[in-house]
Enzyme design. Structure first.
Site, PDB file in Angstrom:
ATOM      1  N   ASP A 157     -46.517  -6.455   6.817  1.00 62.29           N
ATOM      2  CA  ASP A 157     -46.140  -4.825   7.837  1.00 62.29           C
ATOM      3  C   ASP A 157     -46.795  -4.589   6.745  1.00 62.29           C
ATOM      4  O   ASP A 157     -47.164  -4.908   5.534  1.00 62.29           O
ATOM      5  CB  ASP A 157     -45.221  -4.788   7.713  1.00 62.29           C
ATOM      6  CG  ASP A 157     -43.252  -5.064   6.681  1.00 62.29           C
ATOM      7  OD1 ASP A 157     -43.014  -5.778   6.646  1.00 62.29           O
ATOM      8  OD2 ASP A 157     -44.198  -3.596   5.712  1.00 62.29           O
TER       9      ASP A 157
ATOM     10  N   ASP B 190     -44.998  -1.470   6.187  1.00 57.04           N
ATOM     11  CA  ASP B 190     -44.283  -0.231   5.422  1.00 57.04           C
ATOM     12  C   ASP B 190     -44.095   1.176   6.097  1.00 57.04           C
ATOM     13  O   ASP B 190     -44.369   0.562   7.026  1.00 57.04           O
ATOM     14  CB  ASP B 190     -43.858   0.078   3.626  1.00 57.04           C
ATOM     15  CG  ASP B 190     -42.977  -0.206   3.437  1.00 57.04           C
ATOM     16  OD1 ASP B 190     -42.038  -0.275   3.662  1.00 57.04           O
ATOM     17  OD2 ASP B 190     -42.636   1.118   2.757  1.00 57.04           O
TER      18      ASP B 190
HETATM   19  N1  ADE Z   1     -40.308  -7.119   3.434  1.00 52.46           N
HETATM   20  C1  ADE Z   1     -40.973  -7.818   4.659  1.00 52.46           C
HETATM   21  N2  ADE Z   1     -41.622  -5.906   4.625  1.00 52.46           N
HETATM   22  C2  ADE Z   1     -40.799  -5.363   3.743  1.00 52.46           C
HETATM   23  C3  ADE Z   1     -41.100  -4.220   3.642  1.00 52.46           C
HETATM   24  N3  ADE Z   1     -42.006  -3.574   3.989  1.00 52.46           N
HETATM   25  N4  ADE Z   1     -40.213  -3.073   2.655  1.00 52.46           N
HETATM   26  C4  ADE Z   1     -39.423  -4.341   1.447  1.00 52.46           C
HETATM   27  N5  ADE Z   1     -38.789  -5.431   2.292  1.00 52.46           N
HETATM   28  C5  ADE Z   1     -39.893  -5.941   3.194  1.00 52.46           C
END
Ligand code: ADE
Length: 252
Positions: free
Chosen positions: A213, A215
């Site tokens: 992703d 974030d």
């Molecule tokens: N693990 C996978 N994506 C994450 C994110 N955006 N923030 C923290 N841990 C994660």
């Protein structure tokens, strides 16, 4: 006393499939720090002895804050692991690290707050222990992971700084932007203190992070959700397992 020379694999979210191993058997371990996250699964991959540990428990019941990282590393050491390959899902803090890409981590920033970060609650008289941490990921294992990614044609990044947050919540936009300014490339909730404890225990440790992703720093995308993470890594998990098998096959 278990024999040495085994390869420990710490499986992160969705990357802890016990079917990876042949002739697998469960081993219960206790440590002075308590019990590890799950029974250890001992078996072989490509004829090499490996020990698999599900970081968050086999049913994913242990939130990142409550993983007993000390017991996990100590149990792997006591069963005879002299190398650890860890896997983790991560969020990308860089445009060029796309969903499904692999990152062979070379640095961490520890932004956790409520975890045990040393095996030593007390020093022996005049026996202080302060572990060097300039380059916490093992160069040899990292080289092998990168080489295997090249060989298998997996889209990957040879280096990357991970920032580990306490969780279980995701970051605010302000935090996400700050982490980018700090120089972090990816974000997760588990590499610290696992990596630093492996260093303190003298076990070479490397980690492959799968980006799932962006974030929440990207203004043209909806913020990360747990469902998104699950969907992306389920769609890409075989990249990580094929990478581990390839690296283990080639290890001395
Ligand atoms: N693990 C996978 N994506 C994450 C994110 N955006 N923030 C923290 N841990 C994660």
């Amino acid at each position: 006393m278990s024999k040495t020379g085994k390869i420990g694999i710490i499986g992160g979210s969705g990357l802890d499939d016990p079917d990876l191993l042949r002739d697998a058997r469960d081993v219960e371990m206790g440590t002075p720090y308590g019990k590890p996250s799950a029974l250890l699964k001992e078996g072989t991959i490509e004829g090499r002895e490996v020990v698999l540990l599900a970081r968050h428990g086999r049913e994913h019941t242990i939130p990142p804050t409550f993983v007993n990282y000390r017991a996990n590393i100590k149990a792997l050491k006591d069963i005879g692991c002299d190398r650890i390959l860890a896997t983790t899902a991560c969020g990308s803090l860089r445009e060029e690290i796309g969903r499904g890409d692999l990152v062979i981590l070379d640095q961490f920033i520890d932004f956790t707050r409520r975890r045990q970060v040393s095996f030593f609650d007390e020093f022996e008289p005049h026996g202080a222990v302060h572990t060097a941490m300039a380059d916490p990921f093992d160069a040899n294992l990292r080289g092998r992971l990168n080489g295997a990614c090249d060989k298998l044609g997996l889209t990957h990044h040879n280096t990357g700084t991970v920032i580990t947050i306490e969780g279980s919540r995701f970051s605010t936009r302000a935090e996400s932007n700050m982490f980018r300014m700090w120089g972090a490339d990816v974000i997760n909730m588990s590499v610290a203190p696992e990596c630093l404890l492996a260093n303190e225990a003298g076990i070479p440790y490397a980690a492959v992070a799968m980006s799932t992703d962006y974030d929440c720093w990207k203004t043209d995308e909806a913020p990360v959700t747990w469902d998104e993470i699950l969907e992306v890594f389920r769609g890409n998990v075989e990249k990580v397992t094929s990478l581990l098998v390839e690296v283990i096959r080639e290890l001395d």
